[in-house]
Design a protein around this motif. Structure first.
Motif, PDB file in Angstrom:
ATOM      1  N   LEU A 156      39.839  44.096  38.324  1.00 29.84           N
ATOM      2  CA  LEU A 156      38.744  42.809  38.176  1.00 29.84           C
ATOM      3  C   LEU A 156      37.223  43.239  38.462  1.00 29.84           C
ATOM      4  O   LEU A 156      37.008  43.965  39.404  1.00 29.84           O
ATOM      5  CB  LEU A 156      39.054  41.817  39.330  1.00 29.84           C
ATOM      6  N   ARG A 199      41.243  44.737  46.444  1.00 28.74           N
ATOM      7  CA  ARG A 199      42.289  44.131  45.673  1.00 28.74           C
ATOM      8  C   ARG A 199      41.692  44.005  44.337  1.00 28.74           C
ATOM      9  O   ARG A 199      42.465  44.141  43.224  1.00 28.74           O
ATOM     10  CB  ARG A 199      42.531  42.858  46.460  1.00 28.74           C
ATOM     11  N   CYS A 200      40.439  43.636  44.095  1.00 30.67           N
ATOM     12  CA  CYS A 200      39.881  43.677  42.901  1.00 30.67           C
ATOM     13  C   CYS A 200      40.115  44.928  41.901  1.00 30.67           C
ATOM     14  O   CYS A 200      40.180  45.017  40.705  1.00 30.67           O
ATOM     15  CB  CYS A 200      38.408  43.059  42.992  1.00 30.67           C
ATOM     16  N   ARG A 205      43.213  45.492  40.832  1.00 28.26           N
ATOM     17  CA  ARG A 205      43.807  44.564  39.561  1.00 28.26           C
ATOM     18  C   ARG A 205      42.808  44.790  38.471  1.00 28.26           C
ATOM     19  O   ARG A 205      42.877  44.141  37.489  1.00 28.26           O
ATOM     20  CB  ARG A 205      43.978  43.186  40.049  1.00 28.26           C
ATOM     21  N   GLU A 216      46.620  35.785  43.188  1.00 27.74           N
ATOM     22  CA  GLU A 216      48.005  35.888  42.749  1.00 27.74           C
ATOM     23  C   GLU A 216      48.851  36.606  43.986  1.00 27.74           C
ATOM     24  O   GLU A 216      48.382  37.721  44.240  1.00 27.74           O
ATOM     25  CB  GLU A 216      48.218  36.260  41.415  1.00 27.74           C
ATOM     26  N   ASN A 250      38.040  34.881  37.304  1.00 30.43           N
ATOM     27  CA  ASN A 250      39.015  35.714  37.674  1.00 30.43           C
ATOM     28  C   ASN A 250      39.534  35.288  39.373  1.00 30.43           C
ATOM     29  O   ASN A 250      40.367  36.154  39.691  1.00 30.43           O
ATOM     30  CB  ASN A 250      38.456  37.109  37.906  1.00 30.43           C
ATOM     31  N   HIS A 251      39.179  34.394  39.832  1.00 31.47           N
ATOM     32  CA  HIS A 251      39.738  33.641  40.886  1.00 31.47           C
ATOM     33  C   HIS A 251      41.030  33.536  41.128  1.00 31.47           C
ATOM     34  O   HIS A 251      41.649  34.110  42.123  1.00 31.47           O
ATOM     35  CB  HIS A 251      39.129  32.327  41.156  1.00 31.47           C
ATOM     36  N   GLY A 252      41.738  33.144  40.098  1.00 28.30           N
ATOM     37  CA  GLY A 252      43.132  32.798  40.256  1.00 28.30           C
ATOM     38  C   GLY A 252      43.842  34.488  40.193  1.00 28.30           C
ATOM     39  O   GLY A 252      44.769  34.611  40.858  1.00 28.30           O
ATOM     40  N   LYS A 253      43.477  35.087  39.427  1.00 29.04           N
ATOM     41  CA  LYS A 253      44.073  36.470  39.387  1.00 29.04           C
ATOM     42  C   LYS A 253      43.825  37.092  40.639  1.00 29.04           C
ATOM     43  O   LYS A 253      44.818  38.078  41.019  1.00 29.04           O
ATOM     44  CB  LYS A 253      43.499  37.195  38.095  1.00 29.04           C
ATOM     45  N   LEU A 254      42.880  37.129  41.290  1.00 28.16           N
ATOM     46  CA  LEU A 254      42.421  37.753  42.630  1.00 28.16           C
ATOM     47  C   LEU A 254      43.736  36.963  43.685  1.00 28.16           C
ATOM     48  O   LEU A 254      44.131  37.984  44.622  1.00 28.16           O
ATOM     49  CB  LEU A 254      41.067  37.522  43.144  1.00 28.16           C
TER      50      LEU A 254
END
Length: 313
Positions: free
Chosen positions: A287, A281-282, A285, A313, A307-311
């Motif tokens: 990350l 997933r990272c 996206r 989402e 980047n916790h929140g972006k991961l």
């Protein structure tokens, strides 16, 4: 004699005087032998260091004459220079301890040039006298009291670290560890107070583990594998030092790292998924992942907390 004049100072020039000539003024050859270096090194020292020397006529030739009273270079003559093992054997210590004492300035070097290796016998005799004089009874003791241990058994043993051994010698010189006597008149034969020795060991070990965590504790605080901790140390993400109890990681570096990064394994447990799925997933996206190498399996992934929140989402 004893003034610059025409420089008639050694037996090579005045054959009749032989070895009775004055030795305040030396030729370059005698000066090189006195400080224990080659003649080329002595000539370079005389040219570049501004030592008290001059060139005097000797018939058709000329000689370099050195005033040894004004020379501040350590005098290695007379005296023998021992190799590491020989000096350690004379002192009753291990080679590693003797080198550490010299490097730490506890063993003073006054009769050896900085360019020379080894140990001068005058230096280790002075070091021996300094320690042996700590004994209240100069006579050797044939009976070892139960509350004492020999310094050799402590400094040559394997149970204490090199740092502890150096602190024991410092404590002896500062008289924080009393010397009760001597079994054979050597440094290794000194009988030191057992209770004071154990106290110094306990103090050093407690200070070495203060504000630190072991590998298991650090791994639990960072929610990662134990095998990832040495990798984080190699990456300079954590600050650690090796102690007799093993690797100790500073609390400050653990707090700093945990404040910036979080392991994907801890996130996977919360999200009920796997670290591999979160890694993909990272990557999808874009990350950035911090991959920490581990010896027995694949790398341990961490991401920045920003980047916790972006991961998720």
């Amino acid at each position: 004699m004893n003034h610059w004049g025409r420089g008639f100072v050694d037996h090579k020039i005045i054959q009749k005087l032989g070895g009775t000539a004055s030795k305040r003024f030396l030729t370059q050859t005698e000066f090189a032998a006195r400080i224990g270096v080659q003649q080329s090194t002595a000539a370079r020292l005389l040219r570049n260091s501004g030592l008290a020397s001059t060139r005097v006529k000797c018939g058709a030739a000329s000689r370099v004459v050195v005033d040894c009273d004004l020379v501040s270079i350590p005098k290695t003559w007379p005296g023998k220079i021992y190799r590491d093992r020989g000096a350690a054997k004379h002192l009753g210590l291990s080679v590693s301890v003797l080198k550490a004492l010299k490097k730490g300035g506890i063993y003073e070097v006054n009769h050896l040039l900085p360019t020379r290796t080894g140990f001068h016998e005058l230096d280790f005799k002075a070091f021996t006298k300094k320690l042996v004089d700590l004994s209240p009874d100069r006579k050797t003791s044939s009976i070892r009291e139960q509350e004492t241990v020999t310094l050799q058994s402590v400094l040559c043993g394997r149970r204490d670290s090199l740092e502890i051994k150096l602190n024991i010698v410092r404590a002896l010189l500062s008289r924080n560890i009393p010397v009760r006597g001597s079994s054979d008149g050597t440094v290794g034969g000194l009988l030191i107070d057992a209770d004071a020795y154990h106290k110094v060991v306990a103090d050093v070990r407690s200070s070495g583990t203060a504000n630190t965590k072991n590998v298991g504790e650090a791994a639990r605080m960072l929610s990662c594998s134990r095998d990832a901790i040495p990798g984080l140390v190699k990456l300079s993400a954590l600050q650690a030092r090796v102690t007799p109890a093993g690797l100790r990681i500073s609390d400050e570096s653990i707090a700093a790292f945990s404040g910036q990064y979080i392991s994907l394994s801890s996130l996977a447990a919360v999200e009920q998924t796997s670290s591999r799925a979160l890694t993909h997933r990272c990557q999808d996206r874009g990350l950035r992942i911090l991959l920490v190498p581990m010896p027995r399996q694949g790398p341990q992934p961490f991401i920045h907390k920003m980047n916790h929140g972006k991961l998720l989402e």
